[in-house]
Structures are given as structure tokens and as C-alpha cells.
Design a protein around this motif. Structure first.
Motif, short mmCIF file in Angstrom:
data_model
loop_
_atom_site.label_atom_id
_atom_site.label_comp_id
_atom_site.label_asym_id
_atom_site.label_seq_id
_atom_site.Cartn_x
_atom_site.Cartn_y
_atom_site.Cartn_z
N LEU A 8 36.68 27.91 -18.31
CA LEU A 8 35.79 28.50 -19.31
C LEU A 8 36.04 30.00 -19.45
O LEU A 8 36.00 30.53 -20.56
N SER A 9 36.33 30.68 -18.34
CA SER A 9 36.58 32.12 -18.42
C SER A 9 37.82 32.42 -19.26
O SER A 9 37.85 33.40 -20.01
N HIS A 10 38.81 31.56 -19.16
CA HIS A 10 40.03 31.75 -19.96
C HIS A 10 39.72 31.59 -21.44
O HIS A 10 40.23 32.35 -22.28
N GLN A 11 38.90 30.60 -21.79
CA GLN A 11 38.52 30.39 -23.18
C GLN A 11 37.69 31.56 -23.71
O GLN A 11 37.85 31.98 -24.86
N VAL A 12 36.82 32.12 -22.87
CA VAL A 12 35.99 33.25 -23.29
C VAL A 12 36.86 34.47 -23.55
O VAL A 12 36.68 35.20 -24.54
#
Length: 120
Positions: A8-12
Motif C-alpha cells: 500500500l505504501s508503494h501505491q500511495v
């Protein structure tokens, strides 16, 4: 097999980068549009005042540019054709020589066929 999703952090981070870049580009395009409108507003009276001189000058520049570009293009085409003919005549088989030979043979056979038809 289950699909693997990036964390999720990569997508954010990707979303934040996309929003930042698109916002910057939108701001740049807005500034460019505003500058164009302001420049056109300032330049319009000058264009109207000088139009009796600018329009014939622009037409002349356009004709000269078109003439120079077309003469250069025709010159390059002529040199290319002369080069191709030279390579063809010296037996170096340039691209397209096989199609030319095939067309020449077909034309010769049709001419011979027409000659025989006319005689007989």
C-alpha cells in the motif's frame, strides 16, 4: 494462484508522485496560456498598425522558405535518383532493382505478345 499486489505504501507514493507531477504540469500550462493571452493582447494593436507591412513581409518570407525547402528537397531527390541509377548501371543491385527487372520482363513479354497478335 493469487495475484500479488504491491504494498500500500508503494501505491500511495506512486499516487502522490502522479498528483504532484500532473499539478505541476497543469500549473505550467495555465501560466503558458495566461502569457499567451497577455502577449496577444499587447501585440494586437502593433499587428494592426503594422499589418500593411507585416502581411506582405510574412507572405514573402513564407514563399521564400517554401521555395528553398522544396528546391533542397528536389535536389536531394535528384541526387538519390542519380545515385540509384549509377548503382543499378554498375551492377551493384540497389533496393528495388529486382522489381524493376520483373516489370521490364513483363513489359517486354506483353509487347512481344501484342506484336504477335497484330501479325497473326
Amino acid at each position: 494462484m493469487a495475484e500479488q499486489h504491491p504494498p500500500l505504501s508503494h501505491q500511495v507514493v506512486k499516487a502522490a508522485t502522479a498528483v504532484t507531477l500532473s499539478g505541476s504540469l497543469f500549473l505550467l500550462s495555465s501560466l503558458t496560456l495566461a502569457g499567451t493571452v497577455i502577449s496577444l493582447t499587447v501585440a494586437t494593436p502593433l499587428l494592426v498598425i503594422f499589418s500593411p507591412v507585416l502581411i506582405p513581409a510574412a507572405i514573402t518570407v513564407f514563399i521564400l522558405t517554401a521555395g528553398l525547402l522544396s528546391s533542397g528537397g528536389f535536389g536531394i531527390a535528384a541526387v538519390s535518383i542519380i545515385s540509384w541509377i549509377y548503382r543499378y548501371l554498375t551492377g551493384k543491385r540497389p533496393p528495388g532493382a529486382d522489381q524493376l527487372e520483373h516489370a521490364r520482363m513483363r513489359l517486354a513479354s506483353k509487347a512481344q505478345e501484342m506484336k504477335e497478335r497484330a501479325e497473326g
